[in-house]
Design an enzyme around this catalytic site. Structure first.
Site, PDB file in Angstrom:
ATOM      1  N   LYS A   3       0.867  -1.180   0.000  1.00  0.00           N
ATOM      2  CA  LYS A   3       0.000   0.000   0.000  1.00  0.00           C
ATOM      3  C   LYS A   3       0.894   1.217   0.000  1.00  0.00           C
ATOM      4  CE  LYS A   3      -3.909   2.132   0.228  1.00  0.00           C
ATOM      5  NZ  LYS A   3      -3.440   2.851  -0.995  1.00  0.00           N
ATOM      6  N   GLN A   9       7.306   3.825   3.918  1.00  0.00           N
ATOM      7  CA  GLN A   9       5.902   3.417   3.910  1.00  0.00           C
ATOM      8  C   GLN A   9       5.679   2.131   4.718  1.00  0.00           C
ATOM      9  OE1 GLN A   9       4.036   5.544   1.453  1.00  0.00           O
ATOM     10  NE2 GLN A   9       2.300   5.024   2.745  1.00  0.00           N
ATOM     11  N   LYS A  66       5.431   3.363   8.339  1.00  0.00           N
ATOM     12  CA  LYS A  66       4.258   4.235   8.480  1.00  0.00           C
ATOM     13  C   LYS A  66       2.984   3.391   8.497  1.00  0.00           C
ATOM     14  CE  LYS A  66       4.111   7.541   5.436  1.00  0.00           C
ATOM     15  NZ  LYS A  66       3.801   8.487   4.342  1.00  0.00           N
ATOM     16  N   LYS A  78       5.472   1.744  -3.075  1.00  0.00           N
ATOM     17  CA  LYS A  78       5.417   3.092  -3.653  1.00  0.00           C
ATOM     18  C   LYS A  78       5.698   2.986  -5.133  1.00  0.00           C
ATOM     19  CE  LYS A  78       4.920   7.335  -2.041  1.00  0.00           C
ATOM     20  NZ  LYS A  78       4.320   7.781  -0.770  1.00  0.00           N
ATOM     21  N   GLY A 138      -2.569   8.169  -4.357  1.00  0.00           N
ATOM     22  CA  GLY A 138      -1.865   9.351  -4.840  1.00  0.00           C
ATOM     23  C   GLY A 138      -0.654   9.709  -4.008  1.00  0.00           C
ATOM     24  N   ASP A 139       0.100  10.647  -4.507  1.00  0.00           N
ATOM     25  CA  ASP A 139       1.217  11.280  -3.803  1.00  0.00           C
ATOM     26  C   ASP A 139       1.463  12.578  -4.586  1.00  0.00           C
ATOM     27  OD1 ASP A 139       3.354  10.466  -1.592  1.00  0.00           O
ATOM     28  OD2 ASP A 139       4.509  11.428  -3.167  1.00  0.00           O
ATOM     29  N   ASN A 191      -2.403  19.051  -1.207  1.00  0.00           N
ATOM     30  CA  ASN A 191      -3.497  18.728  -0.290  1.00  0.00           C
ATOM     31  C   ASN A 191      -3.019  18.569   1.145  1.00  0.00           C
ATOM     32  OD1 ASN A 191      -2.412  16.120  -0.762  1.00  0.00           O
ATOM     33  ND2 ASN A 191      -4.353  15.219  -0.120  1.00  0.00           N
ATOM     34  N   SER A 239      -6.834   5.847   3.598  1.00  0.00           N
ATOM     35  CA  SER A 239      -6.921   4.951   2.440  1.00  0.00           C
ATOM     36  C   SER A 239      -7.362   3.556   2.886  1.00  0.00           C
ATOM     37  CB  SER A 239      -5.553   4.828   1.750  1.00  0.00           C
ATOM     38  OG  SER A 239      -5.320   5.912   0.880  1.00  0.00           O
TER      39      SER A 239
HETATM   40  N1  GLU Z   1       1.208   8.970  -0.589  1.00  0.00           N
HETATM   41  C1  GLU Z   1       0.663   8.945   0.730  1.00  0.00           C
HETATM   42  C2  GLU Z   1       1.747   8.592   1.717  1.00  0.00           C
HETATM   43  O1  GLU Z   1       2.860   9.013   1.549  1.00  0.00           O
HETATM   44  C3  GLU Z   1      -0.605   8.104   0.815  1.00  0.00           C
HETATM   45  C4  GLU Z   1      -0.490   6.699   0.367  1.00  0.00           C
HETATM   46  C5  GLU Z   1      -1.811   5.927   0.320  1.00  0.00           C
HETATM   47  O2  GLU Z   1      -2.846   6.497   0.614  1.00  0.00           O
HETATM   48  O3  GLU Z   1      -1.746   4.752  -0.036  1.00  0.00           O
HETATM   49  O4  GLU Z   1       1.546   7.934   2.709  1.00  0.00           O
END
Ligand code: GLU
Length: 450
Positions: free
Chosen positions: A90, A111, A114, A126, A165-166, A241, A382
């Site tokens: 994810k 990620q 996180k 990612k 997104g990112d 955002n 998400s």
């Molecule tokens: N790009 C965001 C992050 O850095 C969200 C990633 C997501 O929603 O999967 O965590």
């Protein structure tokens, strides 16, 4: 660093040449988890560090597309499927000219931890492209997204990998990619992408989530000190955002946010950023940040500046929330903010603070919230979107916001207590890294050598 992590770090640098951002992200985690490795010899026995720095899979592909003049362009596309010990990969997709494998490996690595902290059973991944969306027409964006998804669709799925997104990828891009996925698969798998439009499986609060979440996290830190956002002057960088909704939430909590920025420069507005105007310029018109100053009398614009570059702006900071991009806040900026008496720095972006600046903040007693904890609200929401899709439900704004708030408070408490457990109360870098690393490492050990 202890001898084990030092050895693996050196191997990471040797095996991944020319990827300084990835090295930096690994260094930051390894340096802080030294006490965890000392307390858990089983992590070395199971070669957890050697395994955790190696992505499970990297997909690299060609993205050909045609511009409005009929000219053919080719970009690079990637998906780094880093670690799925806790759930399907994810993480977001970034479309930006600076994207290369090293950036996506740094982001994918962050990620993993996180996503672990959210406790939503999601692994780390990612992806993205070196495509530059700036100045492209809507039709060009659509054709690029369709081409990108044509290849990516082979590698994602509800239980496999769920992109979002990112930077450079928002609701418009996710929608084009979702449309192409649906067409290729002849299936409406709503949970295969997050950040979708509300009409086709998106979740309320997803747009606001990263910014709101960063402020909820920062507020949780302030509360441990009997303090709050009320009456504080806040410096925020960025105008995507994350920055927009961090500004909105901080101002709802009684703070005055005085800065916003983009790659062309920064604005300072001592009366407090007018969020409606910022949204109009950035979300509706997709214009440059100088437009904000052009339309608001109290604001000034400095071309090429970052929010913390201008001495007199930095001097006003009680709180700083870097919400733009990696390594945007360096040692010199940190010195200025510390001299101004900044109390708290929370990373809305991924790794916006350099290692040197982070160390300075921590040595000076400034509360510092690392991105993998502070900006986890986006990916957490998400996961809430995936849960709604799986259940065929649409939760109310208040419901999702309350869940987001609870998740951010839980991440705070988890990091806070892990820091105490390892003898460094208030060290959120250690706390977040230690707690997340333990969750991932323990699951990897339990699942055997893979
Ligand atoms: N790009 C965001 C992050 O850095 C969200 C990633 C997501 O929603 O999967 O965590």
């Amino acid at each position: 660093m202890n001898t084990y992590s030092q050895k693996v770090y050196e191997k990471v640098v040797a095996d991944n040449p020319g990827e300084p951002e990835f090295h930096q992200a690994v260094y930051e985690v390894f340096e802080s988890i030294a006490p965890v490795l000392d307390a858990h010899p089983e992590y070395e026995e199971h070669a957890i560090l050697e395994r955790i720095v190696e992505p499970e899979r990297i997909i690299s592909f060609r993205v050909p597309w045609v511009d409005d003049a009929g000219k053919i362009h080719v970009n690079k596309g990637y998906r780094v499927q880093f670690n799925s010990a806790l759930g399907p990969y994810k993480g977001g997709l970034r479309f930006h000219p600076t994207v290369y494998l090293g950036i996506l490996k740094f982001l994918g690595f962050e990620q993993i931890f996180k996503n672990a902290l959210t406790r939503q059973h999601i692994g780390g991944g990612k992806g993205g492209s070196n495509f530059d969306p700036k100045g492209k027409s809507d039709a060009e964006i659509m054709r690029f997204c369709q081409s990108f998804m044509t290849e990516l669709s082979r590698h994602i799925g509800l239980t496999v990998d769920v992109p979002a997104g990112d930077i450079g990828v928002g609701g418009r891009e996710v929608a084009y990619m979702f449309g192409q996925y649906r067409r290729l698969r002849n299936a409406f798998d709503a949970g295969v992408l997050t950040g979708k439009g509300l009409g086709f499986g998106g979740s309320l609060v997803r747009t606001e989530a990263t910014g709101y979440g960063a402020v909820y996290f920062a507020n949780a830190i302030l509360e441990t000190k009997g303090d709050s956002f009320k009456g504080k002057t806040v410096l925020i960088s960025g105008s995507g955002n994350v920055a927009i909704y961090a500004t909105e939430k901080a101002q709802q909590l009684g703070a005055t946010v005085v800065t916003a920025s983009d790659s062309s420069g920064a604005v300072y507005d001592p009366e407090g950023i007018d969020v409606a105007l910022l949204k109009q310029i950035k979300e509706v018109e997709r214009a440059r940040i100088s437009e904000y100053a052009a339309r608001r009398e109290s604001a000034r614009f400095v071309a090429g500046a970052k929010a913390w570059d201008v001495d007199e702006w930095a001097a006003t900071a009680d709180i700083a929330l870097p919400c733009a991009t990696q390594n945007e806040l360096d040692e010199e900026h940190a010195k200025k903010l510390i001299a101004a008496g900044v109390k708290l720095v929370a990373e809305g972006a991924n790794m916006p603070t350099t290692l040197e600046a982070t160390n300075l903040f921590q040595e000076s007693g400034v509360a510092f919230a690392p991105g993998k904890a502070a900006n986890a609200g986006g990916v957490a929401t998400s996961a809430l979107e995936m849960q709604q899709n799986a259940a065929g439900q649409s939760w109310s704004f208040e419901d999702v916001d309350a869940k987001l708030h609870a998740i951010m408070q839980d991440i705070h408490d988890t990091a806070h207590s892990a820091a105490e457990r390892y003898g460094k109360p208030g060290d959120y870098v250690l706390g977040a890294n230690a707690a997340a690393f333990e969750m991932v490492a323990d699951s990897m050990i339990a699942q055997g050598l893979i």
